[in-house]
Scaffold this active site. Structure first.
Site, short mmCIF file in Angstrom:
data_model
loop_
_atom_site.label_atom_id
_atom_site.label_comp_id
_atom_site.label_asym_id
_atom_site.label_seq_id
_atom_site.Cartn_x
_atom_site.Cartn_y
_atom_site.Cartn_z
N LYS A 153 31.68 20.72 16.72
CA LYS A 153 30.12 21.45 16.26
C LYS A 153 30.31 22.93 15.41
O LYS A 153 31.54 24.26 16.34
CB LYS A 153 28.84 21.83 17.70
CG LYS A 153 28.27 22.69 17.20
CD LYS A 153 27.18 22.47 18.13
CE LYS A 153 26.59 24.04 18.04
NZ LYS A 153 25.67 23.92 19.28
N LYS A 155 29.85 26.72 14.06
CA LYS A 155 29.55 27.93 13.82
C LYS A 155 28.91 28.02 12.33
O LYS A 155 30.58 28.65 11.86
CB LYS A 155 29.87 28.84 14.20
CG LYS A 155 29.66 27.89 16.37
CD LYS A 155 27.41 28.49 16.97
CE LYS A 155 28.50 28.20 18.23
NZ LYS A 155 26.80 28.17 18.72
N LYS A 251 18.72 22.54 26.21
CA LYS A 251 19.29 23.15 26.74
C LYS A 251 18.11 24.06 27.62
O LYS A 251 17.47 24.54 28.18
CB LYS A 251 19.72 24.34 26.28
CG LYS A 251 20.12 24.40 24.88
CD LYS A 251 21.13 25.47 24.21
CE LYS A 251 22.14 25.03 23.00
NZ LYS A 251 22.37 26.55 22.18
N ASP A 301 26.65 17.64 23.52
CA ASP A 301 27.36 19.30 23.56
C ASP A 301 27.07 19.60 24.82
O ASP A 301 27.02 21.25 24.30
CB ASP A 301 26.61 20.57 22.06
CG ASP A 301 27.24 21.34 21.86
OD1 ASP A 301 28.50 21.37 21.93
OD2 ASP A 301 27.09 22.41 21.52
N ASP A 303 29.95 21.01 26.08
CA ASP A 303 31.43 21.71 26.41
C ASP A 303 31.55 22.88 26.87
O ASP A 303 33.39 23.70 26.95
CB ASP A 303 32.44 21.77 24.51
CG ASP A 303 31.79 22.39 23.75
OD1 ASP A 303 30.42 22.79 24.13
OD2 ASP A 303 31.99 23.39 23.04
#
Length: 328
Positions: A153, A155, A251, A301, A303
């Site tokens: 991923k 940024k 999230k 995601d 991590d």
């Protein structure tokens, strides 16, 4: 049946030396511990900085809520905190602690209480390439791919994005790529940017425009799916933004816990939106409930613990680009 708040505390965890984080060199998390019938439930949240949260404020919010749920059982208390507390890290920590408490009181695993079809299994997880010069990001990508990560991923900021993605592709030629535009494409030709990144094999673009500007995506038929992050905080947002996006990033910290996160996932399924499950910088305590949602997600995601200098003992294992429960 009464619930006792054993602890609401702030813990500080060092960030890995090679990861650039908005939190700096450490991240502060909030841990809630609740007790009842001889069992203890634990939950963790990370303050959402763009919502103006901080660790002390989150801890104090838990302390204020605790007296209101003292005479309830775990399930009743979990329902009550949805009304008592606003979405965010504080409610996440307390909500997940109550889920954990109920599972232990019933002698079940959390996945059984939540209603999963089976025990969760390891999933491929993204590994975040932090923002830096194209050369630095290429180096991060090469290291991540060598470490077995197959989904990276990236940024982005809206400046030199193509150069950064090209550099990551050079550093990790075999990896799958997704990007987080961090609301930065509002003044750009979004279709042109998406088409350029598609040429590098990018498979998904997260939050290309600012919250409230989601309608900019309405006329765009991009070759890569758009996924809402900041624009989708709670279940109420799913219908509002569903016409502009192909998926939502859930999230637990922004949703305010596993309870609301499950509602968002159900609403996304009903709306035909893909699910991504993400996380903040956190230890494995925070990842445990999110890992259940990862079982139904297209993109994972999680991590957060891998980006810390160290994790909690007995935390999740990251092997060959997958996150899975520790082997015992």
């Amino acid at each position: 049946m009464a619930i006792q708040l054993k602890s609401a505390r702030v813990e500080r965890w060092a960030v890995a030396a090679d990861f650039v984080a908005v939190h700096g060199v450490h991240v502060d998390v909030i841990v809630a511990e609740v007790a009842g019938e001889g069992a203890i439930g634990r939950g963790e949240g990370t303050p959402v900085l763009y919502l103006g949260e901080d660790a002390v404020g989150c801890r104090d919010a838990i302390l204020r809520a605790a007296p209101h749920i003292a005479d309830m059982d775990a399930a009743e208390a979990r329902a009550a905190v949805q009304e008592l507390m606003a979405p965010g890290a504080a409610r996440n920590a307390l909500d997940c602690a109550l889920w954990d408490l109920e599972a232990k009181q019933r002698g079940l695993r959390l996945w059984q209480v939540v209603g999963c079809e089976g025990a969760p299994i390891a999933r491929v997880t993204a590994f975040t390439i932090s923002l830096g010069s194209p050369g630095a990001m290429a180096g991060q990508a090469a290291t991540a791919e060598a470490d077995g990560y197959r989904l990276l991923k990236i940024k982005l900021t809206g400046e030199d994005d193509r150069l950064r993605v090209a550099a990551v592709r050079t550093g990790a030629p075999e990896a799958q790529l997704i990007v987080d535009a961090n609301e930065s494409w509002g003044e750009l030709d979004i279709l042109s940017e998406a088409e350029a990144l598609a040429d590098f094999g990018v498979e998904m673009i997260e939050q290309p425009v600012a919250v409230g500007a989601d309608a900019l995506l309405d006329p765009i038929y991009a070759p890569i799916p758009f996924v809402a992050d900041e624009s989708c905080q709670t279940v109420a947002d799913v219908m509002r933004i569903g016409a502009f996006y192909d998926g939502v990033n859930i999230k637990l910290d922004k949703a305010g816990g596993l309870t609301e996160a499950l509602r968002i996932a159900d609403a996304a399924d009903a709306a035909g939106l893909s699910i991504m499950v993400g996380c903040m910088l956190s230890t494995s305590l925070a990842i445990a409930p999110a890992f259940l949602l990862a079982q139904r997600a297209r993109w994972v995601d999680l991590d957060g613990p891998a980006l810390l200098a160290r994790d909690r003992e007995g935390g999740f294992e990251f092997r060959e680009g997958r996150i899975g429960p520790p082997v015992v």
